[in-house]
Design a protein around this motif. Structure first.
Motif, PDB file in Angstrom:
ATOM      1  N   LEU A 275       0.876  -1.174   0.000  1.00 51.75           N
ATOM      2  CA  LEU A 275       0.000   0.000   0.000  1.00 51.75           C
ATOM      3  C   LEU A 275       0.910   1.220   0.000  1.00 51.75           C
ATOM      4  O   LEU A 275       1.809   1.322   0.831  1.00 51.75           O
ATOM      5  N   ASN A 294     -13.590   7.155  -2.928  1.00 48.47           N
ATOM      6  CA  ASN A 294     -13.361   5.736  -3.198  1.00 48.47           C
ATOM      7  C   ASN A 294     -13.382   5.443  -4.683  1.00 48.47           C
ATOM      8  O   ASN A 294     -12.596   4.646  -5.176  1.00 48.47           O
ATOM      9  N   HIS A 297     -10.211   6.426  -6.003  1.00 46.22           N
ATOM     10  CA  HIS A 297      -9.095   5.872  -5.219  1.00 46.22           C
ATOM     11  C   HIS A 297      -8.096   6.921  -4.769  1.00 46.22           C
ATOM     12  O   HIS A 297      -6.942   6.892  -5.171  1.00 46.22           O
ATOM     13  N   GLY A 313      -4.257   3.446  -3.757  1.00 40.16           N
ATOM     14  CA  GLY A 313      -4.896   2.139  -3.638  1.00 40.16           C
ATOM     15  C   GLY A 313      -3.863   1.050  -3.387  1.00 40.16           C
ATOM     16  O   GLY A 313      -2.656   1.283  -3.445  1.00 40.16           O
ATOM     17  N   ILE A 328       0.179   2.926  -9.796  1.00 36.11           N
ATOM     18  CA  ILE A 328      -0.792   3.193  -8.726  1.00 36.11           C
ATOM     19  C   ILE A 328      -0.680   4.660  -8.301  1.00 36.11           C
ATOM     20  O   ILE A 328      -1.675   5.378  -8.158  1.00 36.11           O
ATOM     21  N   MET A 332      -3.439   7.772  -8.835  1.00 33.40           N
ATOM     22  CA  MET A 332      -3.950   8.506  -7.680  1.00 33.40           C
ATOM     23  C   MET A 332      -3.678  10.002  -7.831  1.00 33.40           C
ATOM     24  O   MET A 332      -4.545  10.833  -7.558  1.00 33.40           O
ATOM     25  N   THR A 382      -6.092  -1.799   4.857  1.00 35.74           N
ATOM     26  CA  THR A 382      -5.721  -0.390   4.721  1.00 35.74           C
ATOM     27  C   THR A 382      -6.270   0.458   5.865  1.00 35.74           C
ATOM     28  O   THR A 382      -6.039   1.657   5.914  1.00 35.74           O
ATOM     29  N   HIS A 425     -16.003  -4.092   1.396  1.00 27.03           N
ATOM     30  CA  HIS A 425     -15.904  -3.551   0.031  1.00 27.03           C
ATOM     31  C   HIS A 425     -17.060  -4.040  -0.838  1.00 27.03           C
ATOM     32  O   HIS A 425     -17.442  -3.387  -1.781  1.00 27.03           O
TER      33      HIS A 425
END
Lengths: 432, 1003, 117
Positions: A275, A294, A297, A313, A328, A332, A382, A425
Motif C-alpha cells: 500500500l 473511493n 481511489h 490504492g 498506482i 492517484m 488499509t 468492500h
C-alpha cells in the motif's frame, strides 16, 4: 458500545515517570533538557512472561498497555523484529473515522474513536488527535444512493454524519473543483466531523511510554522466529535472543501475520499487499478537512507541518517488499489533480510503501486460533491505524479472558467457515 | 542599474553579453544568462535569502545544487507560482519574479524569530509533551501551529502548464553527467549501444565545470567536456537529457526521469510542455551521481555567508561570482585548499584556513603555505557573530583527541566562510534500487555494497576521489555495461590527467564548546528543520535510539532537502551519543523522488477529458437531440430520462413508464454486456457457471441465468441464448461485462482447459433497441414484413434472425418489463438508423423512448432484481427468493457448495421483500434503514435497508424492495423507517407489485 | 513496476496484467464431499509466503492468456514463467510446490489430480 478505558494508566505514569506538561518543559529548559527520563527502557528479555505480544506497532503496544492498565497484568513483554512503531503504524496516512456501514464495523471503530477522544490525556502524550472532519465524496448517481444507505446506517448506529451537497462541500473545501462537467463530478458527500487525523508516531510512542511505565518490557530488534507449542497449547516463542516462555501469546504483526501463522502451523485468509502513500512539500494551510474518494481511489489531508498527505490504492499483487508499482501513484495523483487543480504545481517530496494484510471481506481478524492461548489480531488491511486504541482494547480483553467480547466476537476466524463475512468492500456494489 | 559588485572579471561560463533583469522581494537586480538565481543573487552581494522552518533564523545560500536546505523561494506569481524552489537550481531568466518565504512581515524583520528567542522551551518533540490542557483545546493550539508551519504558498488556481509522459527503453542508462558519467557515455556510445545520459544541471560536466585546476590530455576540464559532448552528440543512438532528474529507481530496472523541457516560469502556451516524465526501462544502469559535501557542526554555523567550500568554488569558477571581500575557510580535508587557491588566483582576500587536522600535508598544503595564506592547523571555530551576515569567528586550538579546545581564543573577522566536512557519496538511487550500503571507516561515509539490480556505481558516488580514477572507472563501466547488453567494443584509453592529490580527513562531528559549562548557541545539523546536535542527543537520552526514531522525533532529514547535507552527520552524532558507531546505527531508507518532483508531471495528460474514457452508444446522438439527461454507468453514458419542456423528472418518468405498458416504449439497451460463446462444450461450460441447468436448451431458445461467486454470492445475471448448434449469445449487466468475460476465461483456462469453448466480447459489435408494450408487435411487423411474429412462430424466450427496417438483425423475444417485448440487435453502425426507423414508424403508436430510470421502475413493478442494487456481494439467490433458478438436480456449479454453509441456511438472513409505504404517494429514499423496534432516538437496531424505491404510475402508488432480516416470515407485518426528520410506516409484501395474477404474457 | 514476460507477447509492464493470486489451488473435484472447514480452506486460506511464491497472472490488456509465475515476494525477482496447466520446472519452484502445506491437506486428497502436461 463499551465504555472507554479508565485512566488507571495515568496513575501508573505519575508513579513512575515525570508527567509531561508545559511546566515540566519549562523546568527542564533550565537544565538544557538534559534530565528528561527515558520514554521507555530497552530491557533484555526475561526467561518467562505471563503474556508476550509479538509486534510493537500501535496495536501491539496498545494491547500491552490495556492488559496492564485494564486487566492488572504486569509481567508482559512486547517483542519486535525492528524498532517500535516501525511497521504500518509509522507508514499510514493517519486517517481516523468510525463511519462504517455494517453494525459490526461501526461497533469496533466507534469504540476506537471514543478512546481516541481521550487518548492524549490518558497516555499523557500528545497524539495530536485532530477532529478536523473526514469527508467522503460521491461521484455518480449510484454512489449517491450507496452513500445514503451508508449514512442512514451510520446515523441509526448513533454515529455522527452529515450529508453535504456540492456547494456545501465547496464552502468547506474551497480548493476542490465542483464543476459538474468533470469526468467524475463531485455530486455530494458525507462528513464525519468527529473524524480526523492523529500523529501516527506519537500514538506508538505514547502507548510505549505508558506501557513501559506499567512495567511492560518492550524488546526491540528481537525477531520472533517460532513458537514453543506443547500439546496444542502455546508455551512461548523462539526469538533472535533465544527462547522466551509465556502463558499466552498475542500476534499483532499486520503484513507478517501469515508468516507467523505459518510458523504456528496454520493458515490465514490473508494476502499481504503493498500500500503506497506520499507527501508533498510543506505549504501554508489550504486544506483543513480529510478528503476521501473511493471511486477515484484517492484520499488526502494536510499535516500540521504543511505537507499534503496522499494515500493510494493497494497494489494487486502479493509482496513483502515495502514498495509498490508506479502506476498506482500516477493514477492517484491524476485523480488528485482532477479534484484539486492547485495540487498540480506542488511537488512530491517522499513516497513510500507498507505491507498490508488484506482479508477477503476487508474486515479484521481478532480471534483465538487452532493453538490454545495463541491469539491473532490482523487483517486490518488499509484501515488499521484508526482502530489502534479499540483494537488493542478488545484484543487485550480477548487475551485476558480467553473469550471474545461483544465487539470482537464477529471478527473471529470462524466466520470464514460459517460464511458470515462482514463485507465492507462488497458494500460498494456493482454498477447496474 | 547593473551593478554586480561581486562578479569577477572574465571568469566563469555566464554570458556577459546577455544581462537578465529579475525581481527579488520587490527589488530589481541583474544577472547574466547562464546564472542560477543563487549565483545572480550572490553576484549582487545577497546572501540572506530565507528563514528557517522552526526558529525563523536568517539563512543564506549554503550550496550550489540539489542539496540546498536554506535558499528556498517562491517563484513566479498567480496560478503559475512555485513554492519552496531551490534558488540554486532556478535557471535565471529575464523578468523572473521571486519572493522569500516563511517570514512576516519581511525577510529582514521576521516576527517568527520570536521562536528563536523561546528556543529553550522548544526542544525536539516539545509538542508531544504539551498542548494537552485543557483537553478540548488541541484544535485551537493546532490552528496556530498550522499557520506558523508550512513554507511557501500553493497557487490559487489551476496550473496553466502542460505535462507529458514518454516511455523509453535503452541498453545503458547513465545517471550523472560529470566526468565519470561522460566517460561511461563515451565508452558505451562507441559500441553503438542505445545510451541515455541524464544530468540534473542545465549543462553537463558536473565537477568539471568548477574544478578548473586540473587538465585532461592537455585540455582544460572545460575543453575536454566540450569535446566529449560534441562526440556524444554525433552518436545517433545516444540521447542526452540535461535539466533531467532521475527521480525514482523502481523494480526491474524501471526508472523515472523528470525532464524540465521549458524552465520558463511564465510559460502559458497550452501547447508548450513544461516538464516531461520519462518512464524508462534500462537493461543496465550506470550510477555516476557524484557526492555531496558535508557541512561542519559548530556553534551558530548557520549564519548567512557560511557556505560549502566546493560550492563556493563553483560560484567562483562556473559563474564568476566572489563570495565576499574577506573569506575564511574551515575544513577537515584538502577541499578547502583548492577553493583557497581559486580565490587567491582571483585576488579575493582570504582571512585564512582553519583546519581541524593537526598536521596537514601534501602538495595543496605546500602551495597554500607558499602563497602565504595564513593556516591554522589543529584549530576549530568555536563561535561566530553576525545576525544577517557572518561578521567574525572565534577560533581555538583542539586537543589531541579533538574532544576539547584549549589555549587562547583568537577572533577573526570575515564576511563569508567556506566549510568542508568531507563528502557523502550520493547513494540515493542505489539505495532506492534495493542495494545494500556499507560504512567506510576511513572517510566516514556510506558506500554502495551489494546491488540487487543490474547496475553499477562509479565515480564519487562510489567513493572514487581523483578525476583520473573517475574517468577510468567511467570508461570501464560504460564499455562493460554495453557489452553486457550484447554490444561489441572496448573502452577508449584513459586520458592523462594532471591534478593535485587530496589527502585524508579528520572527522570531528561536533566542534567542542569554548567552555563546556556554557551551553548557549546552536550547533545545526539539519539547517532547514533547525535540528541541532543537542536535539539529537536529547532524542537519544529519551530512548529514541533507532535512526528512524531520531528522524521522526526530531524531524531530522524530513525537510524538502530530505537531509542530503545532514543525515550522515546526524547518525554519526547519534552513534557517538550512544557510544557506538555509525554502522551499528544504520541509516534511514532512501525514498523516491531524489529531489521533490512536480505532481502535475505524474498526473501527466490523464486529467480533464482524458482522465477516464467515456463510452457512448450508436444512438447517443439521437438521445442528445431528444434532450435526454444522462447517467454514468461504469464508463457508459446511458440515457437516464427524456424530459419534455417544463416536465418535472417524476412527470417524465411516469409518462415513460405508462407508455411502455399502454402502447410502446423504446429503450437503448446497447450497453448490456454481450459475449459470443462457441464450442462443443459450450453448454457444459454454461451449466457449470450458471446456477440453473443448460444442457437441454434447444437452439433458438433463450434462458435467464444467474452467476454466483464461488462463495455463493450473486455476481451477475442475464439472458443467454442458444443461437444454433454450440453457438451461444450471453448478455451481462452493463457494469459486469468485463469482469464476467474475465470470469469465464479464468475458469476455462485455469480449471477446465479440457473443455472446447471460446469467448468473444461483442458488446461493442451490437447496437440494441428494445421495444416493449402491447403495440410493439404491430410496429415490428411493419418493419420486418417477412417475419412471422405470431406467438406460435416466435414464442417468448426465443430468437429469430431477419431484416428489420432493411437491416440484418437478431431479434430476441425477451422481456425485462413483463410486457411483450423484442430486443432488436443490429451491427453497431446501423444502430442509429434502426432507432430512427422505430421512432418514425412508431409515431402513430406514440412510441416513447424511455431511459434507465423508467426501466428501473418497470422491472421493479414486476419484482425483477438488478444486480448491484438488490445485491451487494453478500446476497445469495435464496436471499433474493430466487430458489427457482438454483438447480436441485445439478451436483455442482460455481458457488453451490458455499450455499450450504451453516450461516447460509439461517432463517434470519436478510431476504428480499416488497414494502408498501402507508402513504401511497410518498417514495421512500433508497438506502433508508428499516427497524422493527422504534426507539425515541439512535442508536436503534436495524434489520435491513431499501434497495429500490419508486413511484409506480401503473400501480398508482409508491413501491419499494428491501433486504430484511428474516423478511419472508415478516410478510404482512408493519415496520418502521426512521428518517432524520420523520418516520415512515411500511407494510411488508412480496416483490410482485403489478400483474399479481401473472396475466402479462412475457412475465 | 514489475516487468513480466508474457509467454506469448514478451516483456510488458505489470499494468498490462491482472493478478490471479496463488497458483495451484485446484478446485475440489466434488466440493460437496468437503465439510465447511475443508471448503473454507479451498475458498479462503492463503499461503501468502514471504519469499518464493507460485502465482497466476493474466495478460488482460494483451493476449488475455493466463500463465504461472515464480516470483520472490521480498525482492520481486521473477525467476520462472510457465504455462498455466503445468508445474514449475526450476529447482526452487519444484521444491516450493512439493513442500507447500496444501500437498498435505485433506482437501487436496479429495481432488482427482490434474494431468499436468
Amino acid at each position: 458500545m463499551k465504555k472507554p478505558a479508565s485512566n488507571q494508566g495515568m496513575q501508573g505514569l505519575r508513579s513512575e515517570k515525570e508527567k509531561y506538561s508545559i511546566f515540566s518543559l519549562a523546568r527542564n529548559s533550565l537544565t538544557y533538557h538534559e534530565n528528561w527520563s527515558q520514554a521507555w527502557r530497552s530491557p533484555e528479555p526475561k526467561s518467562e512472561y505471563d503474556t508476550i505480544i509479538i509486534g510493537a506497532g500501535g496495536h501491539g503496544l496498545a494491547t500491552a498497555y490495556y492488559l496492564a492498565s485494564q486487566h492488572g497484568m504486569r509481567n508482559i513483554a512486547v517483542v519486535d523484529k525492528g524498532w517500535l512503531g516501525g511497521g504500518n503504524t509509522g507508514r499510514n496516512t493517519t486517517i481516523i473515522r468510525s463511519n462504517y456501514m455494517w453494525d459490526e464495523s461501526a461497533g469496533i471503530y466507534e469504540h476506537s474513536l471514543k478512546l481516541w477522544e481521550k487518548l492524549s490525556q490518558e497516555l499523557n502524550f500528545n497524539t495530536m488527535f485532530s477532529q478536523r472532519g473526514v469527508l467522503t465524496l460521491a461521484h455518480t448517481e449510484h454512489e449517491l444512493k450507496e452513500m445514503n444507505r451508508r449514512v442512514e446506517a451510520i446515523r441509526l448506529n448513533g454515529i455522527d454524519s452529515d450529508v453535504l451537497n456540492p456547494n456545501q462541500i465547496k464552502k468547506l473545501v474551497p480548493i476542490i473543483d465542483i464543476n459538474p462537467r468533470l469526468r467524475y463530478p463531485v455530486m455530494g458527500g458525507f462528513i464525519q466531523r468527529r473524524g480526523g487525523t492523529a500523529r501516527h508516531d506519537a500514538v506508538a510512542w505514547g502507548y510505549a511510554r505508558a506501557a513501559d511505565s506499567l512495567g511492560v518490557d518492550i524488546i526491540q530488534n528481537c525477531e520472533a522466529t517460532g513458537f514453543i507449542i506443547e500439546k496444542g497449547t502455546v508455551k512461548g516463542i523462539q526469538t533472535a535472543k533465544g527462547p522466551i516462555r509465556a502463558k499466552k501469546v498475542g500476534c499483532v504483526v499486520s503484513g507478517h501475520a501469515g508468516v507467523l501463522a505459518n510458523l504456528a502451523g496454520f493458515r490465514l485468509p490473508i494476502d499481504s499487499r503493498p500500500l503506497q502513500a506520499l507527501v508533498s512539500e510543506p505549504i501554508k494551510p489550504i486544506l483543513d478537512t480529510v478528503i476521501m474518494s473511493n471511486s477515484v481511489h484517492m484520499y488526502v489531508s494536510q499535516s500540521d507541518k504543511g505537507e499534503m498527505v496522499f494515500g493510494a490504492g493497494v497494489d494487486s499483487y502479493n509482496s513483502y517488499a515495502q514498495r509498490g508499482s508506479l502506476n498506482i501513484i500516477e493514477g492517484m495523483l491524476a485523480a488528485a489533480v482532477e479534484l484539486f487543480p492547485v495540487f498540480s504545481r506542488l511537488r512530491m517530496l517522499r513516497s513510500w510503501g507498507g505491507v498490508v494484510d488484506t482479508c477477503p471481506d476487508a474486515s479484521p481478524i481478532i480471534s483465538k486460533t487452532p493453538i490454545d492461548n495463541l491469539y491473532f489480531n490482523c487483517g486490518w488491511g488499509t484501515g488499521g491505524f484508526k482502530a489502534t486504541p479499540g483494537s488493542g482494547h478488545v484484543f487485550a480483553d480477548l487475551i485476558a479472558k480467553d473469550e471474545p467480547n461483544l465487539i470482537s466476537a464477529p471478527f473471529s476466524l470462524n466466520r470464514f467457515i460459517s460464511g458470515y463475512l462482514i463485507d465492507e468492500h462488497g458494500a460498494a456494489g456493482v454498477a447496474h | 542599474m547593473n551593478k554586480q559588485l561581486f562578479r569577477v572579471k572574465d571568469l566563469g561560463q555566464v554570458d556577459r553579453s546577455k544581462p537578465l533583469r529579475f525581481k527579488f522581494d520587490g527589488k530589481f537586480f541583474v544577472g547574466y544568462r547562464g546564472d542560477t538565481l543563487a549565483s545572480a543573487l550572490l553576484a549582487n552581494g545577497i546572501h540572506l535569502v530565507g528563514r528557517s522552518f522552526k526558529y525563523h533564523r536568517p539563512r543564506g545560500i549554503l550550496s550550489a545544487g540539489a542539496e540546498e536546505p536554506n535558499a528556498l523561494v517562491q517563484v513566479g506569481e498567480g496560478n503559475g507560482t512555485d513554492p519552496n524552489t531551490r534558488a540554486t537550481q532556478i535557471k535565471l531568466e529575464d523578468g523572473l519574479i521571486v519572493k522569500s518565504q516563511n517570514r512576516w512581515p519581511s525577510l529582514l524583520l521576521d516576527l517568527g524569530y520570536i521562536n528563536n528567542l523561546l528556543h529553550r522551551l522548544l526542544p525536539a518533540g516539545f509538542y508531544y509533551k504539551t498542548f494537552m490542557w485543557p483537553s478540548s483545546w488541541w484544535m485551537r493550539y493546532e490552528y496556530w501551529i498550522r499557520r506558523i508551519a508550512g513554507l511557501g504558498e500553493a497557487p490559487k488556481g489551476a496550473d496553466p502548464d502542460r505535462y507529458e509522459k514518454t516511455h523509453a527503453h535503452c541498453d545503458v542508462l547513465i545517471v550523472g553527467g560529470g566526468p565519470a558519467g561522460l566517460g561511461a557515455a563515451l565508452a558505451a556510445g562507441k559500441t553503438g549501444a542505445r545510451v541515455v545520459l541524464v544530468d540534473e544541471q542545465d549543462s553537463f560536466g558536473g565537477s568539471l565545470n568548477s574544478n578548473t585546476d586540473c587538465t585532461v590530455d592537455e585540455h582544460t576540464t572545460l575543453d575536454w567536456r566540450k569535446r566529449t559532448l560534441a562526440i556524444l552528440e554525433g552518436m545517433p543512438e545516444v540521447i542526452l537529457l540535461n535539466r533531467t532528474v532521475a527521480t525514482g529507481y523502481y523494480d526491474h530496472n524501471f526508472l523515472t526521469l523528470l525532464e524540465t523541457v521549458s524552465p520558463g516560469q511564465q510559460n502559458q502556451s497550452e501547447y508548450k510542455t513544461r516538464q516531461r516524465l520519462w518512464k524508462i526501462r534500462a537493461k543496465r544502469v550506470v550510477l555516476a551521481t557524484g557526492a555531496l559535501e558535508r557541512p561542519l557542526v559548530f556553534k551558530d554555523n548557520d549564519r548567512p555567508g557560511i557556505m560549502l567550500s566546493a560550492s563556493m568554488r563553483a560560484y567562483l569558477n562556473q559563474y564568476g561570482v566572489s563570495p565576499g571581500n574577506r573569506v575564511l575557510l574551515f575544513t577537515n580535508n584538502d577541499d578547502a585548499y583548492r577553493t583557497a587557491i581559486s580565490l587567491k588566483e582571483n585576488n579575493i582576500p582570504i582571512a585564512g584556513i582553519v583546519d581541524l587536522r593537526e598536521d596537514p600535508t601534501g602538495e595543496l598544503v605546500d602551495r597554500i603555505r607558499h602563497e602565504g595564506i595564513t593556516l591554522y592547523p589543529g584549530y576549530a571555530i568555536v563561535s561566530t557573530t553576525g545576525h544577517l551576515r557572518i561578521k567574525s569567528v572565534r577560533i581555538m586550538k583542539l586537543n589531541d583527541d579533538g574532544t576539547k579546545v584549549i589555549g587562547n581564543a583568537k577572533d577573526i573577522t570575515c564576511d563569508s566562510i567556506g566549510m568542508s566536512g568531507g563528502w557523502n557519496p550520493t547513494v540515493h538511487l542505489f539505495s532506492q534500487s534495493g542495494g545494500k550500503l556499507e560504512w567506510d571507516d576511513k572517510f566516514e561515509r556510506f558506500l554502495p555494497k551489494i546491488a540487487n539490480q543490474p547496475l553499477i556505481s562509479i565515480g564519487a558516488c562510489n567513493g572514487t576521489q581523483s578525476l583520473s580514477d573517475c574517468l577510468k572507472d567511467g570508461l570501464k563501466a560504460g564499455a562493460e555495461s554495453a557489452r553486457a547488453t550484447n554490444n561489441k567494443g572496448r573502452a577508449p584509453g584513459t586520458p592523462r590527467v594532471v591534478e593535485s592529490k587530496c589527502n585524508d580527513e579528520r572527522a570531528i562531528w561536533i566542534i567542542p564548546r569554548e567552555n563546556s559549562y556554557k551551553k548557549n548557541g546552536k550547533y545545526f545539523v539539519d539547517f532547514q528543520n533547525d535540528v541541532t546536535a543537542s536535539d539529537i542527543s536529547l532524542a537519544a537520552r529519551e530512548g529514541y535510539r533507532s535512526v528512524e526514531h531520531l528522524k521522526r522525533y526530531t524531524t531530522m532529514g524530513m525537510g524538502t532537502d530530505q537531509g542530503k547535507t545532514s543525515n550522515v552527520t546526524a547518525l554519526a552524532i547519534l552513534g557517538e551519543t550512544l557510544g557506538t558507531t555509525a554502522p551499528n546505527i544504520g541509516h534511514t531508507t532512501f525514498r523516491p523522488p531524489y529531489t521533490p518532483a512536480t505532481i502535475g508531471a505524474y498526473a501527466g495528460r490523464n486529467v480533464g477529458a482524458l482522465f477516464d474514457p467515456i463510452r457512448t452508444t450508436a444512438m447517443h446522438e439521437h438521445h442528445e437531440k431528444f434532450g435526454a439527461k444522462f447517467e454514468h454507468v461504469s464508463q457508459w453514458m446511458r440515457a437516464w430520462y427524456y424530459p419534455k419542456p417544463n416536465e418535472t423528472m417524476q412527470q417524465t418518468i411516469n409518462r415513460e413508464v405508462k407508455a411502455a405498458r399502454d402502447s410502446i416504449g423504446l429503450l437503448d439497451a446497447s450497453t448490456l454486456g454481450k459475449i459470443d460463446i462457441k464450442g462443443l462444450d459450450a453448454a457444459e461450460f454454461l451449466n457449470r457457471i450458471y446456477t440453473n441447468s443448460w444442457l437441454k436448451l434447444a437452439p433458438g431458445k433463450a434462458r435467464y441465468g444467474l452467476m454466483l461467486k464461488e462463495d455463493g454470492m450473486v455476481m451477475d445475471d442475464g439472458v443467454t441464448t442458444h443461437l444454433n448448434s454450440n453457438h451461444y449469445h450471453m448478455t451481462t449487466t452493463t457494469g459486469g461485462a468485463a469482469s464476467v468475460l474475465d470470469w469465464l476465461e479464468e475458469w476455462h483456462q485455469t480449471e477446465w482447459p479440457d473443455l472446447d469453448v471460446y469467448f468473444t466480447s461483442v458488446t461493442e459489435h451490437w447496437a440494441v433497441a428494445s421495444i416493449c408494450g402491447p403495440n410493439c408487435r404491430s410496429l415490428l411487423a411493419e418493419l420486418a414484413p417477412e417475419l412471422d411474429l405470431s406467438d406460435e412462430a416466435f414464442p417468448f424466450m426465443t430468437v429469430k434472425e431477419g431484416d428489420v427496417a432493411g437491416i440484418a438483425a437478431r431479434i430476441f423475444r425477451i422481456s425485462f418489463t413483463g410486457e411483450l417485448s423484442f430486443e432488436i440487435n443490429v451491427p453497431r453502425r446501423y444502430g442509429l438508423a434502426l432507432w430512427q426507423a422505430l421512432i418514425e414508424k412508431g409515431e402513430k403508436y406514440d412510441i416513447c423512448p424511455y431511459g434507465t430510470e423508467a426501466m428501473h421502475v418497470l422491472r421493479a413493478e414486476k419484482g425483477f432484481i438488478i444486480v448491484g442494487q438488490e445485491t451487494d456481494g453478500t446476497v445469495t439467490p435464496h436471499d433474493l427468493g430466487m430458489d427457482w433458478i438454483v438447480s436441485k438436480t445439478k451436483n455442482d456449479f460455481i458457488g453451490k457448495r458455499a450455499l450450504s454453509r451453516s450461516d447460509m441456511l439461517k432463517s434470519d438472513r436478510k431476504q428480499l421483500v416488497g414494502l408498501l409505504n402507508e402513504n401511497e404517494n410518498e417514495v421512500i429514499p433508497e438506502g433508508s434503514q428499516i427497524v422493527e423496534m422504534l426507539q425515541p432516538s439512535p442508536p436503534m437496531a436495524m434489520i435491513g435497508h431499501i434497495t429500490s424505491s419508486y413511484y409506480s404510475p401503473n400501480c398508482n402508488r409508491s413501491i419499494a424492495m428491501a433486504l430484511i432480516k428474516g423478511g419472508k416470515a415478516r410478510i404482512g407485518k408493519t415496520l418502521h423507517i426512521p428518517l432524520k426528520n420523520k418516520t415512515i410506516k411500511v407494510k411488508v409484501t412480496d416483490t410482485l407489485f403489478l400483474d399479481k395474477n401473472k396475466e402479462l404474457t412475457d412475465g | 513496476m514489475l516487468y513480466i514476460e508474457c509467454p506469448w507477447c514478451g516483456f510488458r509492464d505489470d499494468e498490462e496484467f491482472h493478478y490471479g493470486g496463488e497458483a495451484h489451488i485446484q478446485r475440489p473435484t466434488d466440493p460437496n464431499e468437503l465439510n465447511d472447514e475443508e471448503f473454507s480452506e479451498y475458498l479462503y486460506l492463503k499461503s501468502n509466503p514471504k519469499g518464493v511464491i507460485l502465482e497466476r497472472w493474466l495478460h488482460s490488456r494483451g493476449c488475455r492468456r493466463w500463465f504461472n509465475v515464480l516470483r520472490n515476494t521480498v525482492t520481486n525477482e521473477i525467476t520462472e514463467i510457465y504455462p498455466i496447466d503445468t508445474l514449475p520446472n526450476s529447482k526452487e519452484g519444484t521444491e516450493y510446490y512439493g513442500q507447500n502445506w496444501r500437498r498435505k491437506s485433506s482437501v487436496e486428497k479429495t481432488i482427482k489430480p490434474r494431468e499436468y502436461k
